[in-house]
Motif scaffolding. Sequence first.
Motif, PDB file in Angstrom:
ATOM      1  N   VAL A 553       0.831  -1.202   0.000  1.00 54.27           N
ATOM      2  CA  VAL A 553       0.000   0.000   0.000  1.00 54.27           C
ATOM      3  C   VAL A 553       0.866   1.253   0.000  1.00 54.27           C
ATOM      4  CG1 VAL A 553      -1.725   1.318   1.284  1.00 54.27           C
ATOM      5  CG2 VAL A 553      -1.902  -1.178   1.145  1.00 54.27           C
ATOM      6  N   ALA A 554       0.491   2.199  -0.849  1.00 54.05           N
ATOM      7  CA  ALA A 554       1.121   3.523  -0.863  1.00 54.05           C
ATOM      8  C   ALA A 554       0.018   4.568  -0.801  1.00 54.05           C
ATOM      9  CB  ALA A 554       1.956   3.712  -2.129  1.00 54.05           C
ATOM     10  N   TRP A 555       0.292   5.633  -0.054  1.00 53.20           N
ATOM     11  CA  TRP A 555      -0.695   6.712   0.110  1.00 53.20           C
ATOM     12  C   TRP A 555      -0.240   7.906  -0.717  1.00 53.20           C
ATOM     13  CZ3 TRP A 555      -4.814   4.915   2.600  1.00 53.20           C
ATOM     14  CH2 TRP A 555      -4.623   3.817   3.442  1.00 53.20           C
ATOM     15  N   THR A 556      -1.098   8.313  -1.655  1.00 53.31           N
ATOM     16  CA  THR A 556      -0.713   9.380  -2.567  1.00 53.31           C
ATOM     17  C   THR A 556      -1.624  10.582  -2.404  1.00 53.31           C
ATOM     18  OG1 THR A 556      -0.192   9.862  -4.884  1.00 53.31           O
ATOM     19  CG2 THR A 556      -2.167   8.586  -4.472  1.00 53.31           C
ATOM     20  N   GLU A 557      -1.097  11.730  -2.703  1.00 55.75           N
ATOM     21  CA  GLU A 557      -1.853  12.967  -2.581  1.00 55.75           C
ATOM     22  C   GLU A 557      -2.597  13.224  -3.886  1.00 55.75           C
ATOM     23  OE1 GLU A 557      -0.628  16.953  -0.311  1.00 55.75           O
ATOM     24  OE2 GLU A 557       0.282  16.790  -2.296  1.00 55.75           O
ATOM     25  N   ALA A 558      -3.916  13.220  -3.812  1.00 48.70           N
ATOM     26  CA  ALA A 558      -4.747  13.404  -5.003  1.00 48.70           C
ATOM     27  C   ALA A 558      -5.039  14.889  -5.215  1.00 48.70           C
ATOM     28  CB  ALA A 558      -6.060  12.632  -4.852  1.00 48.70           C
ATOM     29  N   PRO A 559      -5.349  15.296  -6.432  1.00 43.60           N
ATOM     30  CA  PRO A 559      -5.702  16.695  -6.691  1.00 43.60           C
ATOM     31  C   PRO A 559      -6.865  17.146  -5.811  1.00 43.60           C
ATOM     32  CG  PRO A 559      -5.341  15.541  -8.749  1.00 43.60           C
ATOM     33  CD  PRO A 559      -5.315  14.494  -7.675  1.00 43.60           C
ATOM     34  N   ALA A 560      -6.769  18.364  -5.313  1.00 47.11           N
ATOM     35  CA  ALA A 560      -7.790  18.886  -4.398  1.00 47.11           C
ATOM     36  C   ALA A 560      -8.675  19.932  -5.055  1.00 47.11           C
ATOM     37  CB  ALA A 560      -7.123  19.469  -3.156  1.00 47.11           C
ATOM     38  N   SER A 561      -8.517  20.148  -6.355  1.00 42.47           N
ATOM     39  CA  SER A 561      -9.379  21.090  -7.065  1.00 42.47           C
ATOM     40  C   SER A 561      -9.748  20.486  -8.409  1.00 42.47           C
ATOM     41  CB  SER A 561      -8.667  22.432  -7.279  1.00 42.47           C
ATOM     42  OG  SER A 561      -7.582  22.290  -8.185  1.00 42.47           O
ATOM     43  N   LEU A 562     -10.873  20.928  -8.956  1.00 45.91           N
ATOM     44  CA  LEU A 562     -11.305  20.406 -10.244  1.00 45.91           C
ATOM     45  C   LEU A 562     -10.300  20.730 -11.341  1.00 45.91           C
ATOM     46  CD1 LEU A 562     -15.146  21.168 -10.205  1.00 45.91           C
ATOM     47  CD2 LEU A 562     -14.044  18.932 -10.062  1.00 45.91           C
ATOM     48  N   LYS A 563      -9.679  21.914 -11.265  1.00 44.36           N
ATOM     49  CA  LYS A 563      -8.695  22.288 -12.265  1.00 44.36           C
ATOM     50  C   LYS A 563      -7.499  21.347 -12.228  1.00 44.36           C
ATOM     51  CE  LYS A 563      -5.722  26.104 -13.756  1.00 44.36           C
ATOM     52  NZ  LYS A 563      -5.293  27.499 -13.462  1.00 44.36           N
ATOM     53  N   ALA A 564      -7.004  21.076 -10.997  1.00 42.36           N
ATOM     54  CA  ALA A 564      -5.858  20.179 -10.872  1.00 42.36           C
ATOM     55  C   ALA A 564      -6.226  18.759 -11.296  1.00 42.36           C
ATOM     56  CB  ALA A 564      -5.349  20.184  -9.433  1.00 42.36           C
ATOM     57  N   LEU A 565      -7.440  18.324 -10.940  1.00 36.83           N
ATOM     58  CA  LEU A 565      -7.883  16.990 -11.342  1.00 36.83           C
ATOM     59  C   LEU A 565      -7.974  16.891 -12.858  1.00 36.83           C
ATOM     60  CD1 LEU A 565      -9.008  14.194 -10.570  1.00 36.83           C
ATOM     61  CD2 LEU A 565     -11.288  15.235 -10.517  1.00 36.83           C
ATOM     62  N   TRP A 566      -8.504  17.932 -13.492  1.00 33.93           N
ATOM     63  CA  TRP A 566      -8.603  17.936 -14.953  1.00 33.93           C
ATOM     64  C   TRP A 566      -7.225  17.777 -15.582  1.00 33.93           C
ATOM     65  CZ3 TRP A 566     -12.191  18.023 -18.825  1.00 33.93           C
ATOM     66  CH2 TRP A 566     -11.731  18.358 -20.093  1.00 33.93           C
ATOM     67  N   ARG A 567      -6.261  18.560 -15.112  1.00 39.05           N
ATOM     68  CA  ARG A 567      -4.930  18.511 -15.700  1.00 39.05           C
ATOM     69  C   ARG A 567      -4.305  17.137 -15.522  1.00 39.05           C
ATOM     70  NH1 ARG A 567      -1.540  23.438 -13.444  1.00 39.05           N
ATOM     71  NH2 ARG A 567      -0.050  22.626 -14.973  1.00 39.05           N
ATOM     72  N   GLN A 568      -4.492  16.542 -14.344  1.00 38.69           N
ATOM     73  CA  GLN A 568      -3.909  15.221 -14.093  1.00 38.69           C
ATOM     74  C   GLN A 568      -4.542  14.160 -14.991  1.00 38.69           C
ATOM     75  OE1 GLN A 568      -5.193  12.624 -10.831  1.00 38.69           O
ATOM     76  NE2 GLN A 568      -3.134  12.889  -9.977  1.00 38.69           N
ATOM     77  N   ARG A 569      -5.872  14.117 -15.017  1.00 39.43           N
ATOM     78  CA  ARG A 569      -6.542  13.057 -15.764  1.00 39.43           C
ATOM     79  C   ARG A 569      -6.399  13.251 -17.275  1.00 39.43           C
ATOM     80  NH1 ARG A 569      -9.295  10.010 -12.057  1.00 39.43           N
ATOM     81  NH2 ARG A 569      -8.142  10.371 -10.125  1.00 39.43           N
ATOM     82  N   TYR A 570      -6.343  14.501 -17.680  1.00 36.73           N
ATOM     83  CA  TYR A 570      -6.100  14.762 -19.098  1.00 36.73           C
ATOM     84  C   TYR A 570      -4.743  14.217 -19.504  1.00 36.73           C
ATOM     85  CZ  TYR A 570      -5.361  17.605 -23.344  1.00 36.73           C
ATOM     86  OH  TYR A 570      -5.101  18.040 -24.618  1.00 36.73           O
ATOM     87  N   ARG A 571      -3.729  14.421 -18.682  1.00 40.84           N
ATOM     88  CA  ARG A 571      -2.387  13.918 -18.982  1.00 40.84           C
ATOM     89  C   ARG A 571      -2.370  12.399 -18.957  1.00 40.84           C
ATOM     90  NH1 ARG A 571      -0.243  16.247 -15.184  1.00 40.84           N
ATOM     91  NH2 ARG A 571       0.093  14.518 -13.761  1.00 40.84           N
ATOM     92  N   TRP A 572      -3.018  11.820 -17.970  1.00 46.19           N
ATOM     93  CA  TRP A 572      -3.076  10.357 -17.885  1.00 46.19           C
ATOM     94  C   TRP A 572      -3.735   9.769 -19.123  1.00 46.19           C
ATOM     95  CZ3 TRP A 572      -4.954   8.823 -12.288  1.00 46.19           C
ATOM     96  CH2 TRP A 572      -3.975   9.185 -11.366  1.00 46.19           C
ATOM     97  N   CYS A 573      -4.922  10.304 -19.452  1.00 41.85           N
ATOM     98  CA  CYS A 573      -5.687   9.743 -20.572  1.00 41.85           C
ATOM     99  C   CYS A 573      -4.943   9.920 -21.887  1.00 41.85           C
ATOM    100  CB  CYS A 573      -7.063  10.407 -20.635  1.00 41.85           C
ATOM    101  SG  CYS A 573      -8.162   9.699 -21.880  1.00 41.85           S
ATOM    102  N   TYR A 574      -4.414  11.105 -22.104  1.00 40.66           N
ATOM    103  CA  TYR A 574      -3.686  11.364 -23.336  1.00 40.66           C
ATOM    104  C   TYR A 574      -2.446  10.472 -23.423  1.00 40.66           C
ATOM    105  CZ  TYR A 574      -1.167  13.900 -26.991  1.00 40.66           C
ATOM    106  OH  TYR A 574      -0.497  14.233 -28.142  1.00 40.66           O
TER     107      TYR A 574
END
Length: 718
Positions: A553-574
């Motif tokens: 198990v590893a504990w990771t810090e997830a995005p705390a704003s919709l803007k940050a979440l968008w940027r992360q998931r957009y990069r992942w998906c792309y």
Amino acid sequence: MPGNRHRASGGRHEMGAGPLRTHWLLLAVLVLTLTAALLVDGYTQHMFKINNDAAPHPPGASGAVPAQVSSGGPVIDSASVPARTLRPRPYRIALTFDDGPDPVWTPKILKVLRENHVHATFFVVGTQIAANPGLIRSIVADGNQVGIHTFTHPNLGAIPPWQRTVEMSEEQLAIAGAAGVTTSLLRPPYSSVNDAVDNPDWGAIRQAGRLGYLTVLTTQDSNDWHRPGIARIIDSATPGGSAGQVLLMHDGGGNRAQTVAALRTLLPRLKAHGFRVGTVSEAVGIANPMRPASTLDRWKGRALLWAVKGGDTALTFLTWAMYAAGALSVLRAAIVLWAAGRHRRKPARRGPGVSTPASIIVPAYNESAGIQAAVRSLVASDHPVEVIVVDDGSTDGTADMVEALGLPQVRVIRQRNAGKPAALNTGIAAASFDLLVMVDGDTVFEPDTVHKLVQPFADPRVGAVSGNAKVLNRRGLLGRWQHIEYVIGFNLDRRLFDLAECMPTVPGAVGAFRRDTLLRVGAVSDDTLAEDTDLTMAICRDGWRVVYEEGAVAWTEAPASLKALWRQRYRWCYGTLQAMWKHRRALVQGGPAGKLGRRGLIYLLVFQTLLPLLAPVVDIFAAYSLTFLSSTRVISVWLAFLLLQLIMGLYAFKLDEERPSPLWTLPLQQFVYRQLMYLVVFHSLFTAAAGIRLRWQSMERYGTLQIPASGQRTTEKV
């Protein structure tokens, strides 16, 4: 779960142009077009029904109806002052048909009319014209007349004046578009004889007169709508004397077999009784009500028919898309739940444990908010480790903060900013041991994480191991939703991939590799933004097993704003799309590469790319159904889908030993989070299709990292 966190000053992605904005305009146009088509279809097909015109309606006040109309003839010219009416001449019958054209019954009726050399007047419905435009041309070509029966068959007396105008004008355009003619005859739906006209009906008739229409009521009803039998239809349609009649029959709205059969006998009988059967204008003695339509009206009419046809096509597409989305959702749930159960029952790995030391590589770029907590958690591992922090040109003192800890088994390597793949490769080259663990700088390990993570290497076929990444900052709805996604989506999928031997991603947050494996595939490539997915697929194609160790198990810090979440998931998906394209040849390869291609890549394509693209279609169809169809059915389907998600969630949370309390947010997740995710997929697909290259993007840091107490679940602390 790609883990790109770095910006590269000289990397190939930095210099690419930013994503174009035209695709959002394209999406908006597509959605608006689809919505408009559905609104047209909903209005034309579901606002009103073609019900029995002769069905009894509660009588209303009729004080405003002129006496000459109540007791006059069935053809009403309400534009005259005073209003005047006309009657068919003696021994004249105006044969009229309502509610068509019907693709089955109208051609049969036309055949009977031709056989008996008789013409009739067809009061047609606009939606039926749109569905069968060729029949209107056949009606007119045979010498018959047409009249309007409104576009969607509403009770004109019960709708507002503006809607009456729309109903009549759109019907007129439909006739013009289909047959190239216009008509001045109108029969209001649900009308009958003159003395049944009440005040609302008279208001509609007066408005029709101002628009240039003659209203045609009836004097004799065949009652064929009720299908009482051929003999009774003939009796009801036969006049009792010599007076002229406007005879009501139907060529649409239901099974008209009795009407066709009765007509074959009725027409010769009427002729034998001395009656001449024809159109309304022939029976009453007025000029032909039909005129050639103008070129403009013809084109406007064709556009209207195309719009209605487009609405039908859009609804058909949406219906099949709904079926596809539902089937795929159920199929995915069945597959992952079955696989998770099988994975859980797999026999425990036997043999001597792996005690070989491991090198932990931490690529870091501007990680000052949490790097000390991350490094402390790694040093606290109960497995022998060295920690190599590769500072990739940070500007916030990340390297200084690590060095300030003064930990003997921690090395800091500074390099100019070159991107995460370069930082990882620097760490690989500097590592002292053959087992390598890669971890992001915003992640903390439990004391036993490394030990559990390297145990699968007891099997020489294993080249890489994926750990179990969990969300640390779970406060608020956004944190809970990401926590749910990690547990239900990512970790259930990894159990399936492990079982099917087609693991596509070892996450950057927690993964372990053999050094030899990495060197065989050329280490970490910067060809994609999802370097972890690219690397994992390369390892699978090289013939190695990639397994999932849920206990690491590893504990990771997830995005705390919709803007940050968008940027992360957009990069992942792309980045994932890039990796899938790069390794597409796995689809036709054999061995482990073929398993990745024909299992892993197809799964990613169907369930993580195509299924999200169906989500907006499902939402639009749901809105359409709530507006025009049964809301009970829509809500029932939505609740069934939610129940399926809840079942998956409860099982996944049980497997991960998590409290199920965050699952109460699942209904809310469907209205916000899911839409964000399918927009990410659309954005990524368009960017990939357009050949746009993205820049590396750094992530926000929130300083929430902490070392979980041994044996304590983070759900108890946050």
